[in-house]
Motif scaffolding. Structure first.
Motif, PDB file in Angstrom:
ATOM      1  N   ALA A 139       6.009   6.864   0.973  1.00  0.00           N
ATOM      2  CA  ALA A 139       5.245   5.521   1.013  1.00  0.00           C
ATOM      3  C   ALA A 139       5.946   4.420   0.404  1.00  0.00           C
ATOM      4  CB  ALA A 139       4.007   5.960   0.372  1.00  0.00           C
ATOM      5  N   ARG A 140       6.511   4.616  -0.729  1.00  0.00           N
ATOM      6  CA  ARG A 140       7.286   3.484  -1.257  1.00  0.00           C
ATOM      7  C   ARG A 140       8.242   2.834  -0.476  1.00  0.00           C
ATOM      8  NH1 ARG A 140       4.450   0.509  -3.251  1.00  0.00           N
ATOM      9  NH2 ARG A 140       5.875  -0.468  -4.551  1.00  0.00           N
ATOM     10  N   VAL A 200       0.859  -1.414   5.859  1.00  0.00           N
ATOM     11  CA  VAL A 200       0.851  -0.144   6.393  1.00  0.00           C
ATOM     12  C   VAL A 200       1.517   0.969   5.289  1.00  0.00           C
ATOM     13  CG1 VAL A 200       1.643   1.625   7.880  1.00  0.00           C
ATOM     14  CG2 VAL A 200       0.616  -0.535   8.728  1.00  0.00           C
ATOM     15  N   GLY A 201       2.634   0.547   4.749  1.00  0.00           N
ATOM     16  CA  GLY A 201       3.276   1.149   3.553  1.00  0.00           C
ATOM     17  C   GLY A 201       2.400   1.351   2.529  1.00  0.00           C
ATOM     18  N   GLY A 253       8.161  -4.711   3.064  1.00  0.00           N
ATOM     19  CA  GLY A 253       8.011  -5.841   2.041  1.00  0.00           C
ATOM     20  C   GLY A 253       9.165  -6.577   1.549  1.00  0.00           C
ATOM     21  N   GLY A 254      10.264  -6.031   1.509  1.00  0.00           N
ATOM     22  CA  GLY A 254      11.762  -6.799   0.982  1.00  0.00           C
ATOM     23  C   GLY A 254      11.998  -7.652   2.172  1.00  0.00           C
ATOM     24  N   LEU A 271       6.349  -8.421  10.026  1.00  0.00           N
ATOM     25  CA  LEU A 271       6.947  -7.459   8.687  1.00  0.00           C
ATOM     26  C   LEU A 271       5.601  -7.343   7.696  1.00  0.00           C
ATOM     27  CD1 LEU A 271      10.283  -9.441   8.217  1.00  0.00           C
ATOM     28  CD2 LEU A 271       9.785  -6.857   8.836  1.00  0.00           C
ATOM     29  N   TYR A 272       4.805  -8.420   7.812  1.00  0.00           N
ATOM     30  CA  TYR A 272       3.601  -8.102   6.655  1.00  0.00           C
ATOM     31  C   TYR A 272       2.651  -7.028   7.107  1.00  0.00           C
ATOM     32  CZ  TYR A 272       0.026  -9.937   3.525  1.00  0.00           C
ATOM     33  OH  TYR A 272      -0.793  -9.830   2.585  1.00  0.00           O
TER      34      TYR A 272
END
Length: 406
Positions: A112-113, A95-96, A120-121, A89-90
């Motif tokens: 991108a967000r 990447v995002g 991130g969540g 996930l990290y």
């Protein structure tokens, strides 16, 4: 490296402190990526020629993407090793964030967000699950306080650095800076995060049984509603502080960075104190005191007179950050202690989902309430404050119904 899970449980020892710092470092970059959007709001409004409602959509897109991903992930997250899940996930989060660094249009930034939010969540939920798995309840407040110190560090070091990079090179470079910070943290996570295998029995077919299990229990729903209220009690105000200080109070961008520097330093210290007090005097009692105290700076910051001296305004924002962020520490310790270990990962994923929903609702609510006048200033920030007070009182009521089980 010796397994953290096998260490003595009488006090926070060196290996456990290293784990807290590593988890806090992951959270640091994650929180910085989210928080930096607030002081950069003025850049986005000008470059993309958008209004506060459209900017709120960018903020909430991250939150709602995180919510959907975490809700889906709740069905599977407890079936994987915590370390493997955190690393995967990290990487996705980095990447995002890298995509944000190369965004040159409003629509690409929005995309991108969403990518950053998806990963991130979920990584936040896994980190909190690791704390719940590794640290017993008598030390969980201290551990949670240490990881929550990442918020303070992001305020003191991350956000002001990001603002200065944006001022000198452009806002895109701020996101590139976050990625560069994250790469060595990723290496340390691969090397040193403890392996925490799934405590569930092996299942060949993935289904929604875990999600149903989490959402079918009344105690779980109460705990989830409680934490959503906590988040709404802060983020309805937090999302608009920077732009309000710039447009209405006449703060320069350097002075806005001082809000995060001074408030962050104080919050860094107070986070450890609040964690210690939560363990010593009880999570419920400390939460009650902090919520009641936090109502004062919430009302103060949303009713600031335009002629207030800068140093007094900074005093209000600092007290706001200390008390509003302080509420989260005992509330999160209560939350992780209200769930059995075998479903903690799934529950925390659902909680991360709803926490993201709460931040998205907070951003949309503030964007809908605030009205931009022709001279560029905003009005009705006081109404935002009244909503925040209401959410805090609701959280206070629900906190009495959260039951500690582990």
């Amino acid at each position: 490296m010796e397994s953290v899970a096998s260490l003595p449980r009488t006090k926070i020892v060196r290996h456990e402190l290293f784990l807290i710092l590593l988890l806090a470092s992951i959270q640091f970059t994650n929180i910085m990526d989210f928080m930096i959007m607030f002081p950069l709001q003025d850049y986005f409004l000008k470059q993309f020629q958008i209004d506060t409602a459209m900017f709120s959509l960018v903020l909430s897109s991250y939150s709602f993407a995180a919510a959907i991903a975490a809700l889906i992930g709740a069905n599977f997250i407890d079936r994987f090793n915590r370390k493997s899940a955190a690393i995967f996930l990290y990487v996705g989060f980095l990447v995002g964030t890298a995509l944000c660094a190369v965004a040159n249009t409003y629509s690409f930034l929005l995309f991108a967000r969403i990518i950053a939010g998806i990963f991130g969540g979920m990584v936040s939920g896994v980190i909190l699950s690791i704390i719940g798995d590794v640290f017993p309840i008598e030390k969980r407040g201290k551990a949670m306080g240490g990881v929550m110190g990442a918020f303070s560090a992001a305020s003191v070091l991350g956000v002001p650095s990001g603002i200065r990079i944006a001022m000198s090179s452009g806002w895109n470079y701020t996101f590139a800076f976050i990625v560069l910070l994250g790469l060595p943290i990723l290496v340390l996570a691969i090397l040193y995060l403890p392996s925490l295998p799934s405590k569930m029995e092996k299942q060949k077919v993935a289904d929604f049984s875990q999600l149903i299990n989490v959402l079918s229990k009344r105690d779980h729903l109460v705990a989830l509603a409680f934490f959503m209220s906590v988040i709404l009690g802060g983020f309805t105000v937090v999302t608009s502080i920077a732009v309000f200080m710039e447009r209405n109070m006449g703060f320069s961008k350097t002075q806005v960075s001082h809000i995060y520097e001074i408030g962050g330093i104080c919050t860094f210290v107070s986070s450890w104190i609040v964690g210690f007090m939560s363990d010593k005097f009880g999570k419920h009692k400390v939460f009650l005191i902090l919520v009641l105290l936090a109502l004062l700076p919430i009302l103060a910051i949303t009713h600031l007179p335009k002629d207030l001296p800068v140093y007094m305004a900074l005093g209000v924002t600092t007290v706001f950050m200390v008390l509003v962020s302080g509420r989260v520490i005992p509330s999160m310790a209560m939350l992780t202690s209200a769930i059995r270990p075998e479903v903690r990962g799934s529950f925390m994923s659902v909680n991360s989902s709803l926490q993201s929903v709460a931040t998205g609702i907070g951003a949309l609510l503030a964007g809908a309430i605030l009205v931009q006048l022709p001279n560029g200033t905003f009005e009705r920030f006081d109404v935002v404050g009244y909503f925040a007070v209401g959410f805090n009182l609701l959280a206070l009521y629900l906190s009495r119904k959260v039951k500690i089980v582990s």
